[in-house]
Enzyme design. Structure first.
Site, PDB file in Angstrom:
ATOM      1  N   ARG A 163       0.819  -1.273   0.101  1.00  0.00           N
ATOM      2  CA  ARG A 163       0.158  -0.046  -0.014  1.00  0.00           C
ATOM      3  C   ARG A 163       0.777   1.155   0.183  1.00  0.00           C
ATOM      4  O   ARG A 163       0.537   2.149  -0.758  1.00  0.00           O
ATOM      5  CB  ARG A 163      -0.968  -0.164   1.070  1.00  0.00           C
ATOM      6  N   HIS A 219      -7.319   6.900  12.330  1.00  0.00           N
ATOM      7  CA  HIS A 219      -7.013   5.512  12.161  1.00  0.00           C
ATOM      8  C   HIS A 219      -5.463   5.432  12.070  1.00  0.00           C
ATOM      9  O   HIS A 219      -5.034   4.554  11.521  1.00  0.00           O
ATOM     10  CB  HIS A 219      -7.542   4.642  11.103  1.00  0.00           C
ATOM     11  N   CYS A 263      15.645  -0.212  20.431  1.00  0.00           N
ATOM     12  CA  CYS A 263      15.649  -1.378  21.579  1.00  0.00           C
ATOM     13  C   CYS A 263      16.776  -2.145  21.564  1.00  0.00           C
ATOM     14  O   CYS A 263      17.187  -2.469  22.486  1.00  0.00           O
ATOM     15  CB  CYS A 263      14.466  -2.288  21.179  1.00  0.00           C
ATOM     16  N   THR A 265     -17.864   6.469   3.234  1.00  0.00           N
ATOM     17  CA  THR A 265     -17.856   5.607   4.132  1.00  0.00           C
ATOM     18  C   THR A 265     -18.739   4.595   4.655  1.00  0.00           C
ATOM     19  O   THR A 265     -20.050   4.801   4.478  1.00  0.00           O
ATOM     20  CB  THR A 265     -17.208   6.183   5.521  1.00  0.00           C
ATOM     21  N   ALA A 317     -18.152  11.474  -4.369  1.00  0.00           N
ATOM     22  CA  ALA A 317     -17.829  12.704  -3.687  1.00  0.00           C
ATOM     23  C   ALA A 317     -17.352  13.568  -4.351  1.00  0.00           C
ATOM     24  O   ALA A 317     -17.524  14.848  -4.168  1.00  0.00           O
ATOM     25  CB  ALA A 317     -16.647  12.154  -2.786  1.00  0.00           C
TER      26      ALA A 317
HETATM   27  C1  BJW Z   1     -17.782   6.328  -2.536  1.00  0.00           C
HETATM   28  C2  BJW Z   1     -16.948   6.582  -3.772  1.00  0.00           C
HETATM   29  C3  BJW Z   1     -16.938   7.681  -4.224  1.00  0.00           C
HETATM   30  C4  BJW Z   1     -16.575   4.306  -3.041  1.00  0.00           C
HETATM   31  N1  BJW Z   1     -17.593   8.541  -3.523  1.00  0.00           N
HETATM   32  N2  BJW Z   1     -18.410   7.303  -1.971  1.00  0.00           N
HETATM   33  C5  BJW Z   1     -19.623  -0.488  18.555  1.00  0.00           C
HETATM   34  C6  BJW Z   1     -20.421  -1.273  18.033  1.00  0.00           C
HETATM   35  C7  BJW Z   1     -20.022  -2.418  17.391  1.00  0.00           C
HETATM   36  C8  BJW Z   1     -18.527  -2.516  17.548  1.00  0.00           C
HETATM   37  C9  BJW Z   1     -17.812  -1.836  17.986  1.00  0.00           C
HETATM   38  C10 BJW Z   1     -18.161  -0.881  18.627  1.00  0.00           C
HETATM   39  N3  BJW Z   1     -17.228   0.011  19.005  1.00  0.00           N
HETATM   40  C11 BJW Z   1     -15.928  -0.673  18.551  1.00  0.00           C
HETATM   41  C12 BJW Z   1     -16.348  -1.726  17.831  1.00  0.00           C
HETATM   42  C13 BJW Z   1     -15.252  -2.580  17.556  1.00  0.00           C
HETATM   43  C14 BJW Z   1     -14.505  -2.214  16.108  1.00  0.00           C
HETATM   44  C15 BJW Z   1     -15.560  -2.246  15.098  1.00  0.00           C
HETATM   45  O1  BJW Z   1     -16.148  -1.191  14.755  1.00  0.00           O
HETATM   46  N4  BJW Z   1     -16.034  -3.346  14.514  1.00  0.00           N
HETATM   47  C16 BJW Z   1     -17.129  -3.355  13.581  1.00  0.00           C
HETATM   48  C17 BJW Z   1     -16.463  -4.064  12.449  1.00  0.00           C
HETATM   49  C18 BJW Z   1     -18.414  -4.167  14.230  1.00  0.00           C
HETATM   50  N5  BJW Z   1     -13.866  -1.056  16.155  1.00  0.00           N
HETATM   51  C19 BJW Z   1     -12.815  -0.978  16.910  1.00  0.00           C
HETATM   52  O2  BJW Z   1     -12.004  -1.748  16.894  1.00  0.00           O
HETATM   53  C20 BJW Z   1     -11.979   0.377  16.812  1.00  0.00           C
HETATM   54  N6  BJW Z   1     -11.641   0.636  18.075  1.00  0.00           N
HETATM   55  C21 BJW Z   1     -12.282   0.844  19.252  1.00  0.00           C
HETATM   56  O3  BJW Z   1     -13.422   1.174  18.916  1.00  0.00           O
HETATM   57  O4  BJW Z   1     -11.577   1.131  20.344  1.00  0.00           O
HETATM   58  C22 BJW Z   1     -12.433   0.955  21.461  1.00  0.00           C
HETATM   59  C23 BJW Z   1     -11.201   0.769  22.618  1.00  0.00           C
HETATM   60  C24 BJW Z   1     -11.062   1.582  23.644  1.00  0.00           C
HETATM   61  C25 BJW Z   1     -10.070   1.149  24.546  1.00  0.00           C
HETATM   62  C26 BJW Z   1      -9.279   0.118  24.302  1.00  0.00           C
HETATM   63  C27 BJW Z   1      -9.520  -0.667  23.315  1.00  0.00           C
HETATM   64  C28 BJW Z   1     -10.403  -0.438  22.439  1.00  0.00           C
HETATM   65  C29 BJW Z   1     -10.778   0.631  15.663  1.00  0.00           C
HETATM   66  C30 BJW Z   1     -11.430   0.432  14.388  1.00  0.00           C
HETATM   67  C31 BJW Z   1      -9.799   0.263  13.398  1.00  0.00           C
HETATM   68  C32 BJW Z   1     -10.452   0.305  12.106  1.00  0.00           C
HETATM   69  N7  BJW Z   1      -9.130  -0.116  11.217  1.00  0.00           N
HETATM   70  C33 BJW Z   1      -9.330  -0.057   9.727  1.00  0.00           C
HETATM   71  C34 BJW Z   1      -7.667  -0.287   9.286  1.00  0.00           C
HETATM   72  C35 BJW Z   1      -7.030   0.791   9.243  1.00  0.00           C
HETATM   73  C36 BJW Z   1      -5.736   0.853   8.923  1.00  0.00           C
HETATM   74  C37 BJW Z   1      -5.682   0.398   7.244  1.00  0.00           C
HETATM   75  O5  BJW Z   1      -6.365   1.277   6.649  1.00  0.00           O
HETATM   76  O6  BJW Z   1      -5.371  -0.496   6.758  1.00  0.00           O
HETATM   77  O7  BJW Z   1      -9.633   1.364   9.279  1.00  0.00           O
HETATM   78  S1  BJW Z   1     -10.525  -1.200   9.300  1.00  0.00           S
HETATM   79  C38 BJW Z   1     -11.057  -0.223   7.963  1.00  0.00           C
HETATM   80  O8  BJW Z   1     -12.467   0.085   7.956  1.00  0.00           O
HETATM   81  C39 BJW Z   1     -10.077   0.891   7.806  1.00  0.00           C
HETATM   82  C40 BJW Z   1     -11.178   1.950   7.548  1.00  0.00           C
HETATM   83  O9  BJW Z   1     -10.557   3.411   7.844  1.00  0.00           O
HETATM   84  C41 BJW Z   1     -12.433   1.589   8.126  1.00  0.00           C
HETATM   85  C42 BJW Z   1     -13.681   2.020   7.628  1.00  0.00           C
HETATM   86  O10 BJW Z   1     -13.751   1.769   6.224  1.00  0.00           O
HETATM   87  P1  BJW Z   1     -14.489   2.836   4.889  1.00  0.00           P
HETATM   88  O11 BJW Z   1     -13.559   4.237   5.047  1.00  0.00           O
HETATM   89  O12 BJW Z   1     -15.740   2.786   5.677  1.00  0.00           O
HETATM   90  O13 BJW Z   1     -14.220   1.865   3.608  1.00  0.00           O
HETATM   91  P2  BJW Z   1     -15.223   0.959   2.927  1.00  0.00           P
HETATM   92  O14 BJW Z   1     -14.291   0.301   1.783  1.00  0.00           O
HETATM   93  O15 BJW Z   1     -15.849  -0.167   3.887  1.00  0.00           O
HETATM   94  O16 BJW Z   1     -16.442   1.863   2.521  1.00  0.00           O
HETATM   95  C43 BJW Z   1     -16.161   2.860   1.237  1.00  0.00           C
HETATM   96  C44 BJW Z   1     -17.559   3.417   0.955  1.00  0.00           C
HETATM   97  O17 BJW Z   1     -17.380   4.462   0.007  1.00  0.00           O
HETATM   98  C45 BJW Z   1     -18.269   2.523   0.304  1.00  0.00           C
HETATM   99  O18 BJW Z   1     -19.773   2.483   1.101  1.00  0.00           O
HETATM  100  C46 BJW Z   1     -18.534   3.010  -1.196  1.00  0.00           C
HETATM  101  O19 BJW Z   1     -19.961   2.608  -1.783  1.00  0.00           O
HETATM  102  C47 BJW Z   1     -18.433   4.307  -0.946  1.00  0.00           C
HETATM  103  N8  BJW Z   1     -17.481   4.817  -2.296  1.00  0.00           N
HETATM  104  N9  BJW Z   1     -16.260   5.355  -3.909  1.00  0.00           N
HETATM  105  C48 BJW Z   1     -18.356   8.451  -2.695  1.00  0.00           C
HETATM  106  N10 BJW Z   1     -16.394   7.951  -5.362  1.00  0.00           N
END
Ligand code: BJW
Length: 245
Positions: free
Chosen positions: A63, A113, A146, A192, A235
């Site tokens: 990436r 993130h 380290c 998102t 977008a």
């Molecule tokens: C267009 C387009 C165009 C295309 N124009 N649109 C509450 C409820 C349930 C679960 C949880 C909760 N709270 C926490 C959780 C757990 C978990 C979670 O959310 N799980 C769910 C999956 C259920 N969350 C976490 O673990 C988070 N941490 C946390 O809450 O910590 C609490 C804590 C406190 C204290 C101690 C310990 C913990 C952390 C989440 C980290 C996510 N990380 C990633 C990887 C990052 C690194 C990397 O990039 O590799 O982040 S996962 C991945 O998903 C990445 C993204 O940022 C993230 C979101 O993805 P995104 O941006 O939505 O992308 P897509 O591809 O899914 O969607 C793109 C959209 O664009 C689509 O809809 C298209 O249609 C659209 N699109 N072209 C407009 N031109």
């Protein structure tokens, strides 16, 4: 449609992979996306990293290499223009780790993130550092600092995986902004899936604050029914029109 902006409107923007898609950065969950062919738990969780750091480093190194030559698009630029109008009444939270908002010139940016072009030690308290290296397959990057103190430790990308807290200070900064905005808050989510928390809950935070929420996305996201206004489209096309004066 136009975003309603008056002299006391505060705009909180949340962006996801969709805004960078038109710059050529693949999204996660769409067909042909970053996770196609990958087990998400293996490449985006601390457990996956410690089980197989070389696999995860290969994923992130690819990436990093793929970002070469990638530039911001009209969607990123429209947000720069909006910030110029609003100043401190604007805050941009991005889930993207590609750095394209900063490259476009946005200033009030929270990279919730982390950032792909930074690394940090898995053990010591050395601050995270800029790192554009696409590591060679089969070679684990080591801390080095380290080593001077005994046993060396492996580096990791400075990004947030599932089960990890989001970037320190991100949530307090957002909370301060929302508190200052009160009912003058306009929340705008762009490109998102609405699946990943805590970002997917900002729409609910907005409702509780008495603000108004907007979604711009190619398709209805998982939390679309919690928004007041939904604009389906690209977008790069929808944002300039939404921000027109
Ligand atoms: C267009 C387009 C165009 C295309 N124009 N649109 C509450 C409820 C349930 C679960 C949880 C909760 N709270 C926490 C959780 C757990 C978990 C979670 O959310 N799980 C769910 C999956 C259920 N969350 C976490 O673990 C988070 N941490 C946390 O809450 O910590 C609490 C804590 C406190 C204290 C101690 C310990 C913990 C952390 C989440 C980290 C996510 N990380 C990633 C990887 C990052 C690194 C990397 O990039 O590799 O982040 S996962 C991945 O998903 C990445 C993204 O940022 C993230 C979101 O993805 P995104 O941006 O939505 O992308 P897509 O591809 O899914 O969607 C793109 C959209 O664009 C689509 O809809 C298209 O249609 C659209 N699109 N072209 C407009 N031109």
């Amino acid at each position: 449609m136009r975003l309603p902006i008056s002299s006391n409107t505060h705009v909180l923007v949340l962006t996801g992979a969709g805004i960078s898609a038109e710059s050529g950065v693949p999204t996660f969950r769409d067909a042909g996306g970053l996770w196609e062919g990958h087990d998400v738990e293996r490449v985006a969780s601390p457990r996956g990293f410690f089980d197989d750091p070389l696999l995860v480093w290969r994923f992130y190194s690819e990436r990093r290499a793929a970002l070469t030559g990638i530039v911001p698009n009209a969607g990123h630029r429209a947000l720069v223009d909006l910030e110029a109008r609003l100043g401190d009444r604007f805050l941009l939270v991005t889930q993207n780790i590609d750095g394209l908002h900063l490259a476009a010139g946005s200033q009030r940016v929270v990279e919730i993130h982390g950032n792909l072009m930074r690394s940090r030690c898995t053990r010591c308290d050395r601050p995270s550092f800029a790192d554009t290296t696409a590591y060679r397959a089969g070679v684990a990057p080591m801390c080095g600092r380290c080593k001077q103190r005994g046993e060396d430790s492996i580096l990791r990308p400075d990004v947030v995986w599932f089960g990890e807290p989001v970037v320190k200070d991100a949530l307090p900064r957002i909370e301060t902004f929302v508190d200052a905005a009160g009912a003058h808050l306009v929340f705008l989510a762009i490109g998102t899936s609405g699946l990943v928390y805590p970002s997917a809950s900002f729409v609910d935070v907005t409702r509780r604050a008495g603000g108004t929420s907007w979604l711009v996305n190619l398709e209805a996201s998982a939390n679309a029914d919690r928004f007041d206004h939904v604009v389906l489209g690209k977008a790069s096309q929808e944002l300039p029109a939404l921000f027109a004066t």
